[in-house]
Enzyme design. Structure first.
Site, mmCIF file in Angstrom:
data_model
loop_
_atom_site.group_PDB
_atom_site.id
_atom_site.type_symbol
_atom_site.label_atom_id
_atom_site.label_comp_id
_atom_site.label_asym_id
_atom_site.label_seq_id
_atom_site.Cartn_x
_atom_site.Cartn_y
_atom_site.Cartn_z
ATOM 1 N N GLU A 132 13.919 17.606 -6.269
ATOM 2 C CA GLU A 132 13.117 16.648 -7.028
ATOM 3 C C GLU A 132 11.921 16.347 -6.130
ATOM 4 O O GLU A 132 12.060 15.670 -5.115
ATOM 5 C CB GLU A 132 13.965 15.415 -7.331
ATOM 6 C CG GLU A 132 13.463 14.667 -8.525
ATOM 7 C CD GLU A 132 12.489 13.599 -8.115
ATOM 8 O OE1 GLU A 132 11.261 13.900 -8.127
ATOM 9 O OE2 GLU A 132 12.929 12.497 -7.768
ATOM 10 N N CYS B 123 7.273 9.186 -7.156
ATOM 11 C CA CYS B 123 7.014 10.605 -7.448
ATOM 12 C C CYS B 123 6.477 10.792 -8.854
ATOM 13 O O CYS B 123 5.682 11.687 -9.108
ATOM 14 C CB CYS B 123 8.276 11.420 -7.242
ATOM 15 S SG CYS B 123 9.695 10.726 -8.067
ATOM 16 N N GLU C 230 -1.100 14.839 -4.439
ATOM 17 C CA GLU C 230 -0.349 13.607 -4.607
ATOM 18 C C GLU C 230 -0.789 12.638 -3.504
ATOM 19 O O GLU C 230 -0.708 12.956 -2.325
ATOM 20 C CB GLU C 230 1.137 13.942 -4.461
ATOM 21 C CG GLU C 230 2.054 12.770 -4.657
ATOM 22 C CD GLU C 230 3.524 13.181 -4.612
ATOM 23 O OE1 GLU C 230 3.917 13.914 -3.697
ATOM 24 O OE2 GLU C 230 4.268 12.743 -5.511
ATOM 25 N N GLY D 34 10.373 20.784 0.161
ATOM 26 C CA GLY D 34 11.145 21.462 -0.892
ATOM 27 C C GLY D 34 11.040 22.975 -0.747
ATOM 28 O O GLY D 34 12.036 23.697 -0.860
ATOM 29 N N LYS E 123 21.725 12.332 4.269
ATOM 30 C CA LYS E 123 20.800 11.886 5.311
ATOM 31 C C LYS E 123 19.691 11.060 4.671
ATOM 32 O O LYS E 123 18.868 11.569 3.929
ATOM 33 C CB LYS E 123 20.161 13.065 6.049
ATOM 34 C CG LYS E 123 19.433 12.569 7.309
ATOM 35 C CD LYS E 123 18.345 13.510 7.796
ATOM 36 C CE LYS E 123 17.043 13.363 7.069
ATOM 37 N NZ LYS E 123 16.328 12.086 7.301
ATOM 38 N N GLY F 115 11.941 14.686 -2.174
ATOM 39 C CA GLY F 115 10.920 14.480 -1.154
ATOM 40 C C GLY F 115 9.676 15.290 -1.463
ATOM 41 O O GLY F 115 9.396 15.574 -2.627
ATOM 42 N N SER F 116 8.968 15.667 -0.424
ATOM 43 C CA SER F 116 7.696 16.339 -0.633
ATOM 44 C C SER F 116 7.892 17.780 -1.101
ATOM 45 O O SER F 116 8.902 18.415 -0.798
ATOM 46 C CB SER F 116 6.894 16.329 0.665
ATOM 47 O OG SER F 116 7.579 17.051 1.662
ATOM 48 N N THR F 117 6.908 18.278 -1.828
ATOM 49 C CA THR F 117 6.951 19.661 -2.292
ATOM 50 C C THR F 117 6.957 20.620 -1.106
ATOM 51 O O THR F 117 7.642 21.643 -1.125
ATOM 52 C CB THR F 117 5.772 19.927 -3.249
ATOM 53 O OG1 THR F 117 5.986 19.126 -4.425
ATOM 54 C CG2 THR F 117 5.700 21.383 -3.674
HETATM 55 P P1 NAI Z 1 9.372 14.499 3.480
HETATM 56 O O1 NAI Z 1 9.579 15.426 2.357
HETATM 57 O O2 NAI Z 1 9.005 15.068 4.807
HETATM 58 O O3 NAI Z 1 10.709 13.633 3.702
HETATM 59 C C1 NAI Z 1 11.721 13.454 2.765
HETATM 60 C C2 NAI Z 1 13.081 13.625 3.442
HETATM 61 O O4 NAI Z 1 13.210 14.970 3.907
HETATM 62 C C3 NAI Z 1 13.299 12.760 4.664
HETATM 63 O O5 NAI Z 1 14.646 12.361 4.694
HETATM 64 C C4 NAI Z 1 13.018 13.695 5.826
HETATM 65 O O6 NAI Z 1 13.653 13.339 7.017
HETATM 66 C C5 NAI Z 1 13.569 14.991 5.305
HETATM 67 N N1 NAI Z 1 13.014 16.220 5.881
HETATM 68 C C6 NAI Z 1 11.790 16.417 6.429
HETATM 69 N N2 NAI Z 1 11.654 17.695 6.834
HETATM 70 C C7 NAI Z 1 12.821 18.320 6.521
HETATM 71 C C8 NAI Z 1 13.289 19.667 6.660
HETATM 72 N N3 NAI Z 1 12.540 20.614 7.195
HETATM 73 N N4 NAI Z 1 14.511 19.953 6.201
HETATM 74 C C9 NAI Z 1 15.287 19.016 5.629
HETATM 75 N N5 NAI Z 1 14.891 17.744 5.479
HETATM 76 C C10 NAI Z 1 13.675 17.396 5.925
HETATM 77 O O7 NAI Z 1 8.307 13.437 3.035
HETATM 78 P P2 NAI Z 1 7.416 12.460 3.968
HETATM 79 O O8 NAI Z 1 6.954 13.217 5.174
HETATM 80 O O9 NAI Z 1 8.170 11.235 4.189
HETATM 81 O O10 NAI Z 1 6.174 12.159 3.015
HETATM 82 C C11 NAI Z 1 5.091 13.060 2.880
HETATM 83 C C12 NAI Z 1 4.614 13.103 1.460
HETATM 84 O O11 NAI Z 1 5.652 13.633 0.629
HETATM 85 C C13 NAI Z 1 4.282 11.770 0.818
HETATM 86 O O12 NAI Z 1 2.994 11.355 1.100
HETATM 87 C C14 NAI Z 1 4.467 12.068 -0.637
HETATM 88 O O13 NAI Z 1 3.318 12.674 -1.155
HETATM 89 C C15 NAI Z 1 5.586 13.060 -0.662
HETATM 90 N N6 NAI Z 1 6.882 12.422 -0.976
HETATM 91 C C16 NAI Z 1 7.399 12.575 -2.212
HETATM 92 C C17 NAI Z 1 8.564 11.932 -2.552
HETATM 93 C C18 NAI Z 1 9.158 12.060 -3.904
HETATM 94 O O14 NAI Z 1 9.921 11.205 -4.303
HETATM 95 N N7 NAI Z 1 8.910 13.092 -4.642
HETATM 96 C C19 NAI Z 1 9.275 11.073 -1.614
HETATM 97 C C20 NAI Z 1 8.675 11.026 -0.303
HETATM 98 C C21 NAI Z 1 7.522 11.672 -0.030
#
Ligand code: NAI
Ligand code: MG
Length: 793
Positions: free
Chosen positions: A267, A301, A398, A250, A193, A245-247
């Site tokens: 990650e 990240c 972050e 995670g 996804k 994605g976000s902690t």
């Molecule tokens: P997010 O962690 O919500 O989204 C990342 C992915 O997870 C997206 O595909 C989203 O649809 C999916 N997702 C969201 N909630 C989920 C759940 N409950 N179960 C399974 N999948 C889910 O990150 P978001 O909201 O886009 O960004 C928020 C903050 O997260 C950013 O400001 C940044 O600080 C951090 N982030 C860190 C990343 C990294 O590479 N470590 C990448 C993106 C965001």
């Protein structure tokens, strides 16, 4: 007369837009909307819903994509399960050919993909063209190689099954490659996804899969939002989840999968230090900073988002940074001379803006250059915040934008302390002309990737991933492949569970006696000494026939905390030479052998084992200890072949303090099989024997006492294993937990460690079998730190 040098002074860049007609035409052809890619075909979403995808640089709509529901996820997982049967049985060579074809195809379409990624995400074309897309191709080539080599390089391993993969928006196609390439190489099938902000390159990738004739169902793409991701994570047919994605999310995923037996790699976020010592080449460090925090709008990240600079050069460095910031170009992402493009979404822009406001309120001095910023679209100026307190919000959370916070330090020790003063541990960048100092600091920073005099270098051959709340598991290289493999033969469903032997643990009320009354209670062993349990209670230990044969201490939270404290003081164990640790393990084996008879008697009395069985178990425990003594100095790291003129050192570092929940079956051999590899690799161990048969382990401390094991390196705490497990899982200083006690619920341990994202290994073994010892135990007691060192003038 006009002089050329004057012209050069005032000369500005003209616009140099990259053509995007081919992408516009492709989007036009898909005007009706994109379906999910399931079973080799684009399919309409079950519920018929879709959502809009926009270009953040101008706010204009690009496409409509399907909004995935539970039903869509079901269909995709079903397709992936069907495909798994044949895909997993293909030879590595056959799979390699597909991966190779994908890599070729990506290269053929590199310009198309770069432009599409730039339009979807807002990142500069210079980066998608020169970094993202070439790395995507590189990942598929690299893993085509692994597919080919799988049988010879990973004997005894098999694919996990259907993998659910959820990725973010900051490197959309690259994150897809990091997930799909190793999964396919290892023989898995996937449902991926993409992020709701940036699904388009994943859909273009689906077309590539079709074009190269990848068997239907091997790759499935379901688009959607967080709920779609959650449905994928929850799906019963998924054997492994890989998430970036976000902690916060995670942790949600960690909790959602607790006790399910699903393999998980995470990650997550970071707040990585960029450390500049006073002997650094400052001009190079400034260029490094540009790549560290202004690459990809800082939405990285592993961005070097915390500048730690040695006090004496701070003002000089800040001045250079400010001057350099004045030359950064923020503008149209499709312009080839743009340095900083658009932030991914209005939501992310709002988040960045409000965090910078918070920084101001907290007293930071905020600098932004006087450069022009486009009036429309989600752009944010490069920002430097100085005078930041280490505990302030902007120094801790972050920001995920083009915002650098700066702090000073005086000594290398202080730099290390500041660097580690974070709940994250993804990356670090160290700048100094003194290689001894750089490597020393690199060894002391708790992070998965360290760049010396460099930053943000990536390559498929080197693992990438974090320590602590930056997640666990690695992507890339040999270490990354393990995430998509499991050891051993496939077992019939249901037999593989860690809950195989469920035995009632003693409760705090049952058969409990005050220790003072009986002095022959087996005590706890903490900090190199026998210790009475903090609560002052013991519990009755019965043999297999139910007759009481002794008493064991009823340890509690406080005892675990004491053991952690003792272990903390024994930190030098990890820094001891492997030879040293080997010597001590040999000594343990020797002393165990000298008292073999006593242990045989104990086993017989406790478990009712036959003489033969008891003799075998003790003999096997001695051999196993020798085995890990022999291995202590052979669990080598690697030097990865990554970029030219770089060494990338993959070092196996001990976790630090590990909790080990020992099994009930084979009470001595099980204990030894888990404790010895963890000690061999340099961990300090807090072992909790099974509640039912703790006495072989408590006898063991006499062996420990006479074998030169430094105080605090191994503690043994008996009692209610489930309660002690929860305390170990909760404890932030316990960095990893192995649960081989069939009576301790895997879900309980998983859930309790979701808060601090501790890696947990819930396992079960036949302790006399071949799978009860070997490299897997060494690998699971270490985490890989990759240190990149460039060379040459
Ligand atoms: P997010 O962690 O919500 O989204 C990342 C992915 O997870 C997206 O595909 C989203 O649809 C999916 N997702 C969201 N909630 C989920 C759940 N409950 N179960 C399974 N999948 C889910 O990150 P978001 O909201 O886009 O960004 C928020 C903050 O997260 C950013 O400001 C940044 O600080 C951090 N982030 C860190 C990343 C990294 O590479 N470590 C990448 C993106 C965001
Ligand atoms: Mg979110």
């Amino acid at each position: 007369m006009v002089h050329v040098k004057d012209v050069l002074k005032s000369m500005d860049y003209g616009p140099a837009p990259e053509g995007n007609e081919h992408v516009v035409a492709w989007l036009e052809a898909h005007k009706a909307g994109f379906g999910h890619f399931i079973g080799g075909k684009f399919t309409d979403p079950a519920a018929g819903k879709s959502f809009k995808v926009t270009n953040p640089a101008d706010g204009k709509p690009l496409a409509r994509v399907a909004l995935g529901t539970t039903e869509d996820v079901d269909n995709a997982v079903a397709a992936a399960s069907r495909a798994f049967k044949s895909w997993s049985k293909l030879s590595g060579h056959e799979r390699a050919k597909y991966l190779y074809a994908i890599a070729r195809n990506i290269q053929k379409r590199d310009r198309f993909l770069a432009v599409l990624e730039t339009m979807d995400n807002g990142k500069p074309i210079r980066e998608t063209r020169d970094i993202d897309i070439p790395l995507v191709a590189r990942h598929f080539y690299h893993h085509a190689g692994w597919a080919e080599l799988l049988e010879s390089e990973f004997p005894g391993y098999r694919p996990v099954g259907v993998c659910g993969q959820v990725i973010p928006w900051n490197f959309p196609l690259l994150m897809l490659a990091w997930k799909i390439a190793p999964a396919l190489a290892a023989g898995n099938t996937v449902v991926l996804k993409p992020a709701e902000q940036t699904p388009l390159t994943a859909l273009a990738f689906a077309e590539i899969c079709r074009e190269v004739g990848l068997p239907a169902g091997v790759v499935n793409i379901v688009t959607g939002e967080g709920d779609t991701g959650a449905a994928l994570v929850a799906h019963e047919g998924i054997a492994k989840i890989a998430f970036t994605g976000s902690t916060d999310v995670g942790k949600i995923i960690r909790t959602a999968t607790a006790g399910s037996g699903k393999k998980l790699s995470l990650e997550l976020g970071g707040k990585s230090p960029f450390i500049v010592f006073d002997d650094a080449d400052l001009d190079s460090a400034v260029e490094g900073l540009v790549d560290a925090i202004w690459f990809n709008q800082g939405e990285v990240c592993c961005a070097g988002s915390r500048l730690l600079v040695q006090e004496g050069i701070a003002e000089k460095l800040y001045a250079k940074v400010r001057a350099r910031m004045e030359t950064l170009r923020v503008g149209s992402p499709l312009d080839k001379s743009t340095d900083i493009g658009a932030v991914v979404s209005a939501e992310q822009l709002e988040r960045i803006t409000s965090l910078v406001e918070t920084g101001k309120k907290e007293g930071a001095e905020v600098f932004q250059p006087s450069i022009s910023i486009p009036g429309t679209g989600t752009f944010f100026a490069p920002t430097l915040m100085t005078g930041v307190e280490p505990a302030s919000t902007v120094a801790v959370v972050e920001i995920f934008g083009p915002v650098l916070v700066a702090m000073t330090f005086r000594t290398p020790d202080e730099a290390v302390a500041l660097a580690n003063n974070t709940r994250f541990g993804l990356a670090a960048s160290i700048w100094s002309e003194n290689i001894n100092r750089s490597l020393d600091v690199a060894s002391r920073i708790k992070a998965g990737v360290i760049w010396i005099n460099a930053t943000n270098l990536f390559d498929a051959a080197a693992g990438f991933g974090g320590y602590r709340e930056s997640g666990y598991g690695r992507e890339g290289g040999r270490e990354g492949l393990f995430e998509y493999l499991i050891a051993g033969e496939a077992k019939p469903k249901g037999k593989d569970s860690a809950k195989a032997t469920l035995v009632a643990a003693p409760s705090a009320t049952a058969q409990v006696v005050a220790t003072d009354e009986v002095d022959r209670t087996a005590k706890l062993y903490i900090g190199g000494k026998q210790a009475r349990p903090d609560g002052g209670y013991s519990y009755a230990v019965a043999n297999a026939a139910g007759k009481q044969i002794g008493l064991a201490g009823l340890g509690n939270r406080k005892d675990i905390r004491n053991a952690v404290e003792a272990a903390t003081k024994a930190e030098s164990w990890g820094a001891a030479t492997a030879h040293n640790r080997a010597q001590i393990l040999y000594y343990l084996a020797e002393n165990l052998s000298a008292r073999a008879g006593e242990f045989e008697e104990r086993l017989r009395a406790m478990t009712g084992a036959s003489k033969r069985a008891a003799t075998d178990e003790v003999a096997a425990a001695i051999r196993r200890t020798f085995f890990y003594a022999g291995f202590a100095d052979k669990h080598d790291g690697a030097v990865h072949s990554t970029k030219s003129r770089h060494v990338t050192l993959a070092m196996n570092e001990p976790y630090g303090i590990m909790g080990v929940l020992c099994p009930e079956d084979a009470p001595l051999l099980g204990f030894v099989s888990l404790v010895m590899p963890a000690l061999a690799t340099g961990n300090r161990v807090i072992a909790v024997p099974s509640s039912r048969y703790p006495l072989a382990a408590t006898d063991f401390y006499q062996i420990v006492d006479t074998s030169d094991v430094p105080a605090g390196v191994l503690s043994i705490v008996t009692g209610n294993a489930s309660e002690l497990a929860k305390t170990l899982a909760d404890h932030d200083e316990v960095s990893a937990l192995w649960n081989f006690n069939g009576g301790v619920d895997a879900a309980l341990v998983d859930k309790a460690s979701a808060g601090n994202l501790k890696p947990v290994w819930n396992g079960a073994r036949d302790w006399h079998g071949v799978e009860a010892q070997g490299r897997e135990f060494l690998r699971r007691s270490t985490q890989v730190k990759n240190i990149w060192v460039p060379y040459g003038e």
